[in-house]
Design an enzyme around this catalytic site. Structure first.
Site, PDB file in Angstrom:
ATOM      1  N   GLU A 282     -54.331  82.801  53.391  1.00 22.63           N
ATOM      2  CA  GLU A 282     -55.339  82.725  52.383  1.00 22.63           C
ATOM      3  C   GLU A 282     -55.231  83.253  51.045  1.00 22.63           C
ATOM      4  OE1 GLU A 282     -58.444  80.629  52.975  1.00 22.63           O
ATOM      5  OE2 GLU A 282     -57.515  80.292  54.787  1.00 22.63           O
ATOM      6  N   TRP A 285     -53.403  80.523  49.705  1.00 23.24           N
ATOM      7  CA  TRP A 285     -54.318  79.640  48.732  1.00 23.24           C
ATOM      8  C   TRP A 285     -54.557  79.883  47.293  1.00 23.24           C
ATOM      9  CZ3 TRP A 285     -56.078  74.763  49.554  1.00 23.24           C
ATOM     10  CH2 TRP A 285     -55.761  73.894  50.873  1.00 23.24           C
ATOM     11  N   TRP A 313     -71.802  59.011  39.826  1.00 21.87           N
ATOM     12  CA  TRP A 313     -72.435  60.190  39.989  1.00 21.87           C
ATOM     13  C   TRP A 313     -73.925  59.819  39.659  1.00 21.87           C
ATOM     14  CZ3 TRP A 313     -69.664  63.419  43.028  1.00 21.87           C
ATOM     15  CH2 TRP A 313     -68.258  63.577  42.605  1.00 21.87           C
ATOM     16  N   ASN A 348     -67.301  81.609  52.335  1.00 17.72           N
ATOM     17  CA  ASN A 348     -66.477  80.414  52.184  1.00 17.72           C
ATOM     18  C   ASN A 348     -66.701  79.382  52.839  1.00 17.72           C
ATOM     19  OD1 ASN A 348     -63.921  79.022  51.144  1.00 17.72           O
ATOM     20  ND2 ASN A 348     -63.478  79.020  53.317  1.00 17.72           N
ATOM     21  N   TRP A 389     -63.920  73.520  44.235  1.00 12.07           N
ATOM     22  CA  TRP A 389     -64.730  72.214  43.939  1.00 12.07           C
ATOM     23  C   TRP A 389     -64.226  71.105  44.111  1.00 12.07           C
ATOM     24  CZ3 TRP A 389     -69.846  71.884  44.055  1.00 12.07           C
ATOM     25  CH2 TRP A 389     -70.424  72.994  44.210  1.00 12.07           C
TER      26      TRP A 389
HETATM   27  C1  LIG Z   1     -66.473  75.340  46.356  1.00 15.89           C
HETATM   28  C2  LIG Z   1     -65.583  76.444  46.274  1.00 15.89           C
HETATM   29  C3  LIG Z   1     -65.606  77.456  45.213  1.00 15.89           C
HETATM   30  C4  LIG Z   1     -64.563  78.597  45.215  1.00 15.89           C
HETATM   31  N1  LIG Z   1     -64.709  79.447  44.158  1.00 15.89           N
HETATM   32  C5  LIG Z   1     -63.979  80.383  44.209  1.00 15.89           C
HETATM   33  C6  LIG Z   1     -63.903  81.353  43.035  1.00 15.89           C
HETATM   34  O1  LIG Z   1     -64.572  81.185  41.936  1.00 15.89           O
HETATM   35  N2  LIG Z   1     -63.285  82.573  43.330  1.00 15.89           N
HETATM   36  C7  LIG Z   1     -62.432  82.971  44.518  1.00 15.89           C
HETATM   37  O2  LIG Z   1     -61.716  83.865  44.557  1.00 15.89           O
HETATM   38  N3  LIG Z   1     -62.491  81.949  45.457  1.00 15.89           N
HETATM   39  C8  LIG Z   1     -63.121  80.809  45.460  1.00 15.89           C
HETATM   40  N4  LIG Z   1     -63.363  79.869  46.740  1.00 15.89           N
HETATM   41  C9  LIG Z   1     -62.454  80.317  47.550  1.00 15.89           C
HETATM   42  C10 LIG Z   1     -62.980  81.487  48.860  1.00 15.89           C
HETATM   43  O3  LIG Z   1     -64.284  80.702  49.115  1.00 15.89           O
HETATM   44  C11 LIG Z   1     -63.085  82.537  48.518  1.00 15.89           C
HETATM   45  O4  LIG Z   1     -61.786  82.849  47.861  1.00 15.89           O
HETATM   46  C12 LIG Z   1     -63.518  83.558  49.524  1.00 15.89           C
HETATM   47  O5  LIG Z   1     -64.749  83.215  50.252  1.00 15.89           O
HETATM   48  C13 LIG Z   1     -63.611  85.061  49.124  1.00 15.89           C
HETATM   49  O6  LIG Z   1     -63.825  85.899  50.158  1.00 15.89           O
HETATM   50  P1  LIG Z   1     -62.887  86.844  50.954  1.00 15.89           P
HETATM   51  O7  LIG Z   1     -62.233  87.481  49.791  1.00 15.89           O
HETATM   52  O8  LIG Z   1     -63.588  87.522  51.897  1.00 15.89           O
HETATM   53  O9  LIG Z   1     -61.629  85.915  51.572  1.00 15.89           O
HETATM   54  P2  LIG Z   1     -60.845  86.075  52.809  1.00 15.89           P
HETATM   55  O10 LIG Z   1     -60.924  85.201  53.715  1.00 15.89           O
HETATM   56  O11 LIG Z   1     -60.919  87.666  53.145  1.00 15.89           O
HETATM   57  O12 LIG Z   1     -59.401  85.735  51.740  1.00 15.89           O
HETATM   58  C14 LIG Z   1     -58.682  86.761  51.245  1.00 15.89           C
HETATM   59  C15 LIG Z   1     -58.127  86.164  49.641  1.00 15.89           C
HETATM   60  O13 LIG Z   1     -57.706  84.872  49.738  1.00 15.89           O
HETATM   61  C16 LIG Z   1     -57.961  84.196  48.750  1.00 15.89           C
HETATM   62  N5  LIG Z   1     -58.652  83.079  49.060  1.00 15.89           N
HETATM   63  C17 LIG Z   1     -59.469  82.782  50.258  1.00 15.89           C
HETATM   64  N6  LIG Z   1     -59.706  81.617  50.405  1.00 15.89           N
HETATM   65  C18 LIG Z   1     -59.233  80.882  49.310  1.00 15.89           C
HETATM   66  C19 LIG Z   1     -59.515  79.517  48.857  1.00 15.89           C
HETATM   67  N7  LIG Z   1     -59.981  78.697  49.782  1.00 15.89           N
HETATM   68  N8  LIG Z   1     -58.768  79.202  47.575  1.00 15.89           N
HETATM   69  C20 LIG Z   1     -58.035  80.093  46.846  1.00 15.89           C
HETATM   70  N9  LIG Z   1     -57.875  81.422  47.192  1.00 15.89           N
HETATM   71  C21 LIG Z   1     -58.473  81.684  48.445  1.00 15.89           C
HETATM   72  C22 LIG Z   1     -58.998  85.185  47.949  1.00 15.89           C
HETATM   73  O14 LIG Z   1     -58.411  85.656  46.767  1.00 15.89           O
HETATM   74  C23 LIG Z   1     -59.554  86.000  49.109  1.00 15.89           C
HETATM   75  O15 LIG Z   1     -59.842  87.020  48.380  1.00 15.89           O
HETATM   76  C24 LIG Z   1     -64.079  79.008  46.428  1.00 15.89           C
HETATM   77  C25 LIG Z   1     -64.208  77.990  47.522  1.00 15.89           C
HETATM   78  C26 LIG Z   1     -65.085  76.756  47.437  1.00 15.89           C
HETATM   79  C27 LIG Z   1     -64.928  75.826  48.542  1.00 15.89           C
END
Ligand SMILES: Cc1cc2nc3c(=O)[nH]c(=O)nc-3n(C[C@H](O)[C@H](O)[C@H](O)COP(=O)(O)OP(=O)(O)OC[C@H]3O[C@@H](n4cnc5c(N)ncnc54)[C@H](O)[C@@H]3O)c2cc1C
Length: 482
Positions: A282, A285, A313, A348, A389
């Site tokens: 993650e 990602w 749209w 997420n 998005w």
């Molecule tokens: C529509 C949409 C919008 C999003 N907008 C953002 C946003 O503005 N900022 C943001 O940080 N994340 C965003 N995410 C990705 C993801 O949802 C969040 O990073 C995650 O929910 C953060 O929670 P966590 O730190 O507990 O994640 P964990 O599951 O603990 O993951 C660890 C770290 O990995 C990174 N990460 C995890 N998933 C993703 C992902 N899909 N894409 C990129 N990095 C990821 C983050 O930095 C996160 O803190 C978005 C996802 C979607 C579907």
């Protein structure tokens, strides 16, 4: 002659593993001026949103206190950045300027201009920028054909086993900052809202470097060993919640990777390795989203897949408002949107669900949802938000195919089987039995009555029919897919 260095803090609001600060400390400068310059206009259309500003206020306050504890202080100035840096060079007699790199298109442009202007106007100033925000520079990863990656799995495969540097130590002490170098009060930046909507953010988060490390340790102690099972269940605190800390650079990805490896070495059993590999991917990602943003800088506004430029749209202010307010009549969607509004965060699984609902069932352009997230998320991040998005709308890098339309009621039944998440955020449904909590519109009248639910009164009727809107979305996609 005394040598002084300016350390320009941006989204690296930490003292440990901060290469710019470390360069000043190791360079033997007898004056080090830590400075933060508030210049949101320089971020173009993507100046930090309201929730990010609340976070920034608290984070600067934490950084200020941490610097004071080391004998230094944070100098706060307003932009334009070039003017503020010029003034600081003049006032401090600095001979060096250090900062850590960021990758948003507007910021890169601004930083490049600033660097070339300083090189011309102040040829004696030593300028250096550092890699601190990402494990890999976006230009250091390419396919065999020499092009950027658009698919995550080969991207991650290419970099996941590359060695990364050790985190750098936090300075033990810093030199005093000359009293004649003035600073604005933090309040002068007016980052906090006039009305008190930010209580939920304050209750749920502890911005700053200490908060970031506490979060990581809590994750390792309580959730890491089940990460891959729990990460999709929004009622469980199964993820790290590190996203705002990583966004603001209160912890670095180097620190996260090294600490998780260290923790892993203390564990026994094979399964834990898989859970940690899933967590680290993650973080991968996050690297990928920055890589995509760097190589495709128009993607915050334009779909990567150009077929979607002519997607039909819908425009419905009313439906969009119902979505933002968590009043669509679809419990999982409403729960996610209310979590976001109350805490500045959304799980997420819900981000994917509400984004699919907006772009497919309501057929409202993804850019509208992206903007709403931008203003309300404490972790709003141009690279991650854009990728998320475009992924959900089916038009981005490694996106879910458009025809994969999440059914939000089914998402609820799978990932919130006991309805705990919906009950937490949509309390007016809390007395519905599990069987009906995700689809109140299908519940028999007596079940609704016993739970005190009157659709259209105590809770909205669904604003769209999930089956019909799904069919309409697929028909709309048929118009652009070739
Ligand atoms: C529509 C949409 C919008 C999003 N907008 C953002 C946003 O503005 N900022 C943001 O940080 N994340 C965003 N995410 C990705 C993801 O949802 C969040 O990073 C995650 O929910 C953060 O929670 P966590 O730190 O507990 O994640 P964990 O599951 O603990 O993951 C660890 C770290 O990995 C990174 N990460 C995890 N998933 C993703 C992902 N899909 N894409 C990129 N990095 C990821 C983050 O930095 C996160 O803190 C978005 C996802 C979607 C579907």
């Amino acid at each position: 002659m005394k040598q002084r260095a300016l350390v320009w803090f941006r989204r690296d609001l930490r003292l440990a593993d901060n290469p710019a600060l470390r360069a000043a400390v190791d360079g033997g400068y007898d004056g080090i001026v830590p400075v933060f310059i508030h210049a949101p206009d320089e971020e173009g259309d993507w100046a930090p949103g309201s929730a990010q500003n609340v976070w920034l206020h608290e984070s600067l306050s934490a950084l200020s206190a941490a610097l004071e504890a080391l004998g230094s202080r944070l100098i706060i100035r307003q932009g334009p950045t070039e003017d503020a840096i010029d003034a600081l060079i003049e006032e401090s007699g600095a001979s060096a300027l250090f900062w850590n790199r960021l990758y948003e298109p507007k910021l890169r442009e601004r930083d490049d201009q600033l660097a070339s202007r300083i090189a011309t106007d102040h040829p004696d100033i030593g300028l250096e920028s550092f890699q601190a925000h990402l494990l890999n520079e976006p230009w250091d990863v390419e396919t065999r054909q020499g092009s950027p990656y658009k698919v995550f799995t080969p991207f991650w495969k290419a970099i996941k086993d590359r060695g990364i540097r050790q985190p750098l130590p936090r300075p033990a002490a810093l030199p005093d900052v000359w009293s004649r170098i003035g600073s604005l009060e933090l309040d002068a930046l007016q980052l906090l809202p006039d009305i008190n909507w930010d209580e939920g953010i304050r209750e749920n988060w502890q911005p700053g470097e200490d908060g970031a490390h506490d979060r990581l340790e809590t994750f390792l102690a309580d959730a890491a060993e089940h990460y891959d099972n729990d990460r999709d269940h929004p009622a469980v605190a199964g993820t790290s919640y590190l996203s705002p800390y990583l966004h603001w650079g209160e912890i670095s990805p180097f620190q996260v990777m090294h600490r998780t490896e260290e923790w892993l070495a203390e564990q026994s059993g094979g399964a834990v390795h898989e859970h940690m590999a899933s967590f680290q991917s993650e973080v991968g990602w996050r690297e990928f989203s920055h890589h995509v943003l760097y190589h495709f800088p128009k993607t915050p506004d334009m779909p990567l897949d150009s077929r979607f430029e002519s997607f039909p749209w819908r425009h419905s202010e009313q439906d969009f408002k119902a979505w933002t307010a968590g009043r669509t009549g679809i419990p999982m969607v409403d729960a996610g949107m209310r979590e976001l509004w109350s805490t500045g965060y959304m799980h997420n699984r819900l981000r994917m669900t509400v984004a699919s609902f907006l772009t497919k069932n309501l057929r409202i352009a993804w850019q509208h949802g992206e903007r709403w997230f931008w203003d309300t998320l404490v972790d709003a991040d141009l690279a991650n938000n854009t990728l998320g998005w475009q992924w959900a709308a089916g038009c981005g890098a490694d996106a879910a195919p458009f025809f994969r339309i999440f059914n939000p009621a089914r998402q609820g039944e799978r990932f919130d089987a006991k309805g705990e998440y919906v009950r937490r955020w949509v309390p007016e449904l809390s007395d519905l039995p599990n069987k009906h909590i995700h689809k109140p519109w299908d519940a028999p009248d007596d079940v609704l009555e016993n739970a005190g639910v009157t659709l259209g009164d105590t809770y909205p009727k669904p604003i769209v029919d999930l089956k019909v809107s799904r069919r309409n979305a697929l028909e709309a996609f048929d118009q652009v897919k070739n």
